[in-house]
Write an enzyme that holds these catalytic residues in place. Structure first.
Site, mmCIF file in Angstrom:
data_model
loop_
_atom_site.group_PDB
_atom_site.id
_atom_site.type_symbol
_atom_site.label_atom_id
_atom_site.label_comp_id
_atom_site.label_asym_id
_atom_site.label_seq_id
_atom_site.Cartn_x
_atom_site.Cartn_y
_atom_site.Cartn_z
ATOM 1 N N ASN A 89 0.077 7.058 -9.005
ATOM 2 C CA ASN A 89 -0.041 6.865 -10.229
ATOM 3 C C ASN A 89 -0.266 5.126 -10.376
ATOM 4 O O ASN A 89 0.426 4.238 -9.249
ATOM 5 C CB ASN A 89 1.285 6.972 -11.128
ATOM 6 C CG ASN A 89 1.470 8.644 -11.070
ATOM 7 O OD1 ASN A 89 0.289 9.141 -11.054
ATOM 8 N ND2 ASN A 89 2.607 8.894 -11.583
ATOM 9 N N HIS A 106 -3.216 4.199 -5.212
ATOM 10 C CA HIS A 106 -4.446 4.192 -6.262
ATOM 11 C C HIS A 106 -4.398 2.794 -7.079
ATOM 12 O O HIS A 106 -5.353 2.756 -7.960
ATOM 13 C CB HIS A 106 -4.625 5.342 -6.890
ATOM 14 C CG HIS A 106 -4.944 6.674 -6.012
ATOM 15 N ND1 HIS A 106 -4.863 7.919 -6.558
ATOM 16 C CD2 HIS A 106 -5.205 6.563 -4.856
ATOM 17 C CE1 HIS A 106 -5.064 8.441 -5.731
ATOM 18 N NE2 HIS A 106 -5.491 7.772 -4.628
#
Ligand code: APR
Length: 230
Positions: A89, A106
């Protein structure tokens, strides 16, 4: 109770009950956009304004959201265990819940990075990042996000954490996006895996306990158990 090394691998499902949408539960669109129109290097080349506007909306949603009971339960595990959160997330809800070691595979929506030198990372001041916002070298800033088709720089470090773990907890990820999904295989065979997800997730192993619940129910239950309270 022995202090264990626990890795918690999280995905969009852990933040779903904070009001942040998952990627693959709906109509195949991500907040009304096709992923390739907003989350790829090609999209950035083609229409940087659209990409910036899209991530501005995501940033505003994250700032307005708050951690839920699952984030809090994960943070509470640190009272008795060595915990590393490895999250896919881009929100900061684990940190706001109190987790102290959080790796963002990410990227992070509250950060921007230089398009000239990826090591130049800077906080986004306020909710928007605009064309013309520049790094110290004078290049355009982009969201500090790993887009589809880009390498995941932290993957080796994450795999090393999983390889050393006594226990793996997986919360709210469809395990469809690699290389993150492959982290499961770094866990030495026989070590316990707890999977918290209301849906079926492709993960077959004798040592998996699937707690088929929403994160805000399943994670506090599991935390109580791992803290010796239940
Ligand atoms: N509690 C727990 N799990 C939930 C909940 C909930 N309340 N609601 C949904 N889920 C589960 C779904 O069943 C699904 O398995 O969360 C998972 C969400 O899966 P995805 O939408 O595919 O999200 P994720 O696995 O995090 O995606 C991985 O894909 O688009 C990229 O970079 C993006 O990091 C993202 C990556």
């Amino acid at each position: 109770m022995d202090r264990e090394r626990v890795v918690v691998l999280t995905g969009a499902g852990v933040s779903a009950e904070s009001g942040l949408r998952t990627f693959r539960d709906g109509d195949g669109l991500w907040e009304e956009h096709r992923v390739e129109d907003v989350a790829t290097p090609e999209a950035w080349e083609r229409d940087p304004e659209l990409v910036l506007r899209f991530y501005d909306q995501r940033r505003a949603q994250v700032i307005a959201a708050g951690p839920n009971a699952a984030h809090t339960a994960i943070a509470r595990l640190e009272t008795a265990h060595e915990v590393d959160v490895v999250t896919q997330n881009i929100d900061d809800l684990h940190e706001r819940a109190g987790s102290t070691r959080v790796m963002h595979l990410h990227g992070e929506i509250l950060l921007a990075r230089s398009t000239a030198d990826p090591r130049l990372i800077t906080p986004v001041n306020g909710p928007t990042l605009r064309l013309g916002d520049r790094c110290a070298l004078g290049s355009q800033l982009r969201p500090h996000i790993v887009w589809f088709g880009e390498a995941v720089p932290l993957i080796a470090e994450a795999a090393a954490l999983v390889a050393r773990a006594d226990r793996l907890i997986i919360v709210g990820t469809s395990l469809q996006v690699y290389p993150a999904a492959g982290l499961v295989h770094a866990l030495p065979p026989g070590r316990p895996i707890h999977l918290i997800d209301p849906s079926d997730v492709p993960l077959r192993s004798a040592s998996v306990e699937h707690i088929k619940q929403k994160a805000s129910i399943g994670m506090p239950m599991l935390a109580s158990r791992l803290l010796g309270e239940a």
